[in-house]
Design a protein around this motif. Structure first.
Motif, PDB file in Angstrom:
ATOM      1  N   LEU A  98     -10.049 -10.811  -0.221  1.00  0.00           N
ATOM      2  CA  LEU A  98      -9.077 -10.089  -0.626  1.00  0.00           C
ATOM      3  C   LEU A  98      -8.693  -9.008  -0.334  1.00  0.00           C
ATOM      4  O   LEU A  98      -7.093  -8.854  -0.761  1.00  0.00           O
ATOM      5  CB  LEU A  98      -9.809  -8.970  -1.939  1.00  0.00           C
ATOM      6  N   CYS A  99      -8.013  -8.584   1.080  1.00  0.00           N
ATOM      7  CA  CYS A  99      -7.613  -7.472   1.907  1.00  0.00           C
ATOM      8  C   CYS A  99      -7.402  -6.596   1.150  1.00  0.00           C
ATOM      9  O   CYS A  99      -8.157  -6.204   0.982  1.00  0.00           O
ATOM     10  CB  CYS A  99      -6.211  -9.399   2.303  1.00  0.00           C
ATOM     11  N   GLU A 136      -3.969 -16.179  11.953  1.00  0.00           N
ATOM     12  CA  GLU A 136      -4.922 -15.463  13.393  1.00  0.00           C
ATOM     13  C   GLU A 136      -5.851 -14.579  13.660  1.00  0.00           C
ATOM     14  O   GLU A 136      -6.264 -14.157  14.295  1.00  0.00           O
ATOM     15  CB  GLU A 136      -3.540 -15.298  14.442  1.00  0.00           C
ATOM     16  N   TRP A 137      -5.462 -13.300  12.165  1.00  0.00           N
ATOM     17  CA  TRP A 137      -6.984 -12.240  12.445  1.00  0.00           C
ATOM     18  C   TRP A 137      -7.972 -13.119  10.761  1.00  0.00           C
ATOM     19  O   TRP A 137      -9.022 -12.606  10.496  1.00  0.00           O
ATOM     20  CB  TRP A 137      -5.712 -11.796  11.728  1.00  0.00           C
ATOM     21  N   LEU A 138      -7.008 -13.512  10.016  1.00  0.00           N
ATOM     22  CA  LEU A 138      -8.146 -13.850   8.932  1.00  0.00           C
ATOM     23  C   LEU A 138      -8.843 -15.113   9.177  1.00  0.00           C
ATOM     24  O   LEU A 138     -10.292 -14.602   8.496  1.00  0.00           O
ATOM     25  CB  LEU A 138      -7.103 -14.400   7.712  1.00  0.00           C
ATOM     26  N   GLY A 185      -2.232  -8.644  -1.594  1.00  0.00           N
ATOM     27  CA  GLY A 185      -3.417  -8.995  -0.596  1.00  0.00           C
ATOM     28  C   GLY A 185      -2.704 -10.417   0.151  1.00  0.00           C
ATOM     29  O   GLY A 185      -2.282 -10.986  -0.369  1.00  0.00           O
ATOM     30  N   ALA A 186      -2.850  -9.945   1.343  1.00  0.00           N
ATOM     31  CA  ALA A 186      -2.097 -10.430   2.486  1.00  0.00           C
ATOM     32  C   ALA A 186      -2.426 -12.182   2.120  1.00  0.00           C
ATOM     33  O   ALA A 186      -3.814 -12.599   2.120  1.00  0.00           O
ATOM     34  CB  ALA A 186      -2.681  -9.989   4.156  1.00  0.00           C
ATOM     35  N   PRO A 206       5.654 -13.801   4.558  1.00  0.00           N
ATOM     36  CA  PRO A 206       4.616 -13.790   4.555  1.00  0.00           C
ATOM     37  C   PRO A 206       4.200 -12.843   3.307  1.00  0.00           C
ATOM     38  O   PRO A 206       4.909 -11.419   3.287  1.00  0.00           O
ATOM     39  CB  PRO A 206       3.739 -13.939   5.312  1.00  0.00           C
ATOM     40  N   PHE A 207       2.525 -12.732   3.028  1.00  0.00           N
ATOM     41  CA  PHE A 207       1.969 -11.314   1.944  1.00  0.00           C
ATOM     42  C   PHE A 207       2.951 -11.545   0.468  1.00  0.00           C
ATOM     43  O   PHE A 207       2.720 -11.041  -0.571  1.00  0.00           O
ATOM     44  CB  PHE A 207       2.482  -9.771   2.449  1.00  0.00           C
ATOM     45  N   LYS A 208       3.521 -12.471   0.261  1.00  0.00           N
ATOM     46  CA  LYS A 208       5.060 -11.966  -1.078  1.00  0.00           C
ATOM     47  C   LYS A 208       4.858 -13.758  -1.498  1.00  0.00           C
ATOM     48  O   LYS A 208       6.430 -14.304  -1.412  1.00  0.00           O
ATOM     49  CB  LYS A 208       6.343 -11.917  -0.413  1.00  0.00           C
ATOM     50  N   ASN A 209       4.046 -13.746  -1.692  1.00  0.00           N
ATOM     51  CA  ASN A 209       3.646 -15.364  -2.730  1.00  0.00           C
ATOM     52  C   ASN A 209       4.984 -15.806  -3.600  1.00  0.00           C
ATOM     53  O   ASN A 209       4.936 -15.215  -4.641  1.00  0.00           O
ATOM     54  CB  ASN A 209       2.411 -15.599  -2.749  1.00  0.00           C
TER      55      ASN A 209
END
Length: 384
Positions: free
Chosen positions: A72-73, A237-239, A336-337, A364-367
């Protein structure tokens, strides 16, 4: 409680809902996203809950199912805000009290004026760049005391490297979206309640709401349900790390299914109840879902918002058209990211959840297709 029904029961056009479902499926077919779960309920009636695409990028991947777990970030922040309101209702904290009343280590010029409500609305006067710079500079030399039993060692050190970050503006002047502010709120939950932050969320939200598919530190037995990204996908890279799956971050740590998130969102539409459980009072729901920062502006990436419009945890739609053009001004939502979104519109009595893996590498972050899907589904409403 949420129940499966027909679009007609929910006052929606069956043909338009079917078109919206097809529209969502085409996002996968057109390679906009490799994985997508949608959930739509109106008047408590589930009119769409479907999954499209694959669980992983592997050639032999199983198909995605509706009970897949997505990170859910930043939507986690709304859960943290709800925990703060629970403590406020019990007389254990005050939203207009200084943060330093609860975290004495939160010191610095002007920081005695930072209130809990400033953290909730991202108007504390701190910005993420300064927090990052301080933690890697002067904060890296801060003395870190022993860790308490209810603390996570990582977050214990994380906080002590950042507590003294200086303000960049006066509290309340501008909105600067800040994950660290919500991490501080989680620390307040821990200190005031006397139990760990994830334990508080579990006891006060997950368990009474029956959110059995929601986790901090996803158990190994459930990890096969986590959606996977390709290395080139934004945020992979972090998810796609063990640290994320094990995270207890109050700003970004929850993994959940669309159904579980829908239960949480429906609780807001129900004025604080779900089934026979009351989680928050109707007044707390009202306060969480109204704009508390009228006249306050914000800049986020390449977008300028003269009216930032933020409640306690939730982004308030106002004139932002956030996540869809057809939402009412009273709608509230959170991103969420990398492709997850939830929106609640009390005027139209509807909630929409759109879980994807973001493929828009430019933003990114804004689909940019979530708003398209939401417009199509909102247009299916025919009766009020």
């Amino acid at each position: 409680m949420l129940r499966i029904g027909t679009p007609e029961e929910a006052g929606m056009s069956a043909s338009k809902v079917a078109y919206a479902n097809t529209y969502a499926k085409q996002m996968v077919e057109n390679n906009i996203t490799p994985a997508e779960v949608i959930f739509v309920a109106r008047k408590g009636i589930i009119v769409s809950h479907q999954a499209f695409g694959n669980l992983t990028p592997a050639a032999d991947s199983p198909l995605l199912t509706t009970n897949a777990l997505f990170p859910l970030c930043s939507i986690t922040k709304v859960f943290t805000a709800a925990c703060i309101m629970i403590l406020a209702e019990r007389g254990l904290i005050g939203l207009n009290r200084p943060v330093a009343d609860y975290i004495p280590e939160f010191q610095g010029l002007g920081k005695e004026n930072v209130r809990i409500h400033h953290l909730l609305t991202h108007t504390s006067g701190m910005n993420p760049e300064d927090v990052y710079t301080y933690a890697r500079g002067e904060g890296s030399r801060a003395q870190v005391p022993p860790c308490e039993e209810t603390e996570e060692p990582y977050f214990h050190e994380y906080f002590h490297r950042r507590y003294a970050t200086p303000l960049s503006t006066k509290p309340g002047e501008i909105m600067s979206y800040l994950g660290f502010g919500y991490d501080l709120l989680g620390e307040i939950v821990r200190r005031v309640s006397g139990i760990s932050y994830p334990d508080f969320v579990m006891q006060e939200l997950f368990e009474p709401l029956g959110m059995n598919d929601s986790y901090f530190k996803v158990p190994h037995a459930e990890r096969h349900r986590i959606v996977k990204r390709s290395p080139e996908d934004p945020c992979a890279e972090w998810l796609e790390t063990e640290e994320m799956i094990e995270s207890v971050s109050p700003s970004a740590g929850i993994y959940s299914s669309a159904m579980d998130l829908a239960i949480f969102a429906q609780m807001f539409l129900n004025n604080g109840t779900y089934g026979d459980q009351r989680i928050l009072s109707p007044i707390s729901i009202k306060e969480m879902t109204k704009n508390h920062i009228p006249g306050v502006s914000s800049v986020y990436r390449d977008e300028i918002f003269p009216e930032a419009s933020w409640g306690y945890g939730w982004s308030i739609n106002g004139s932002k058209k956030d996540g869809g053009d057809l939402f009412s001004q009273e709608a509230y939502s959170h991103w969420g990211a990398a492709g997850v979104f939830v929106a609640v519109d009390p005027v139209y009595d509807i909630l929409l959840i759109h879980f994807t893996i973001e493929r828009d590498l430019e933003k990114p972050f804004k689909n940019m297709y979530t708003d398209h899907f939401n417009n199509v589904m909102l247009a299916a409403i025919e009766q009020f």
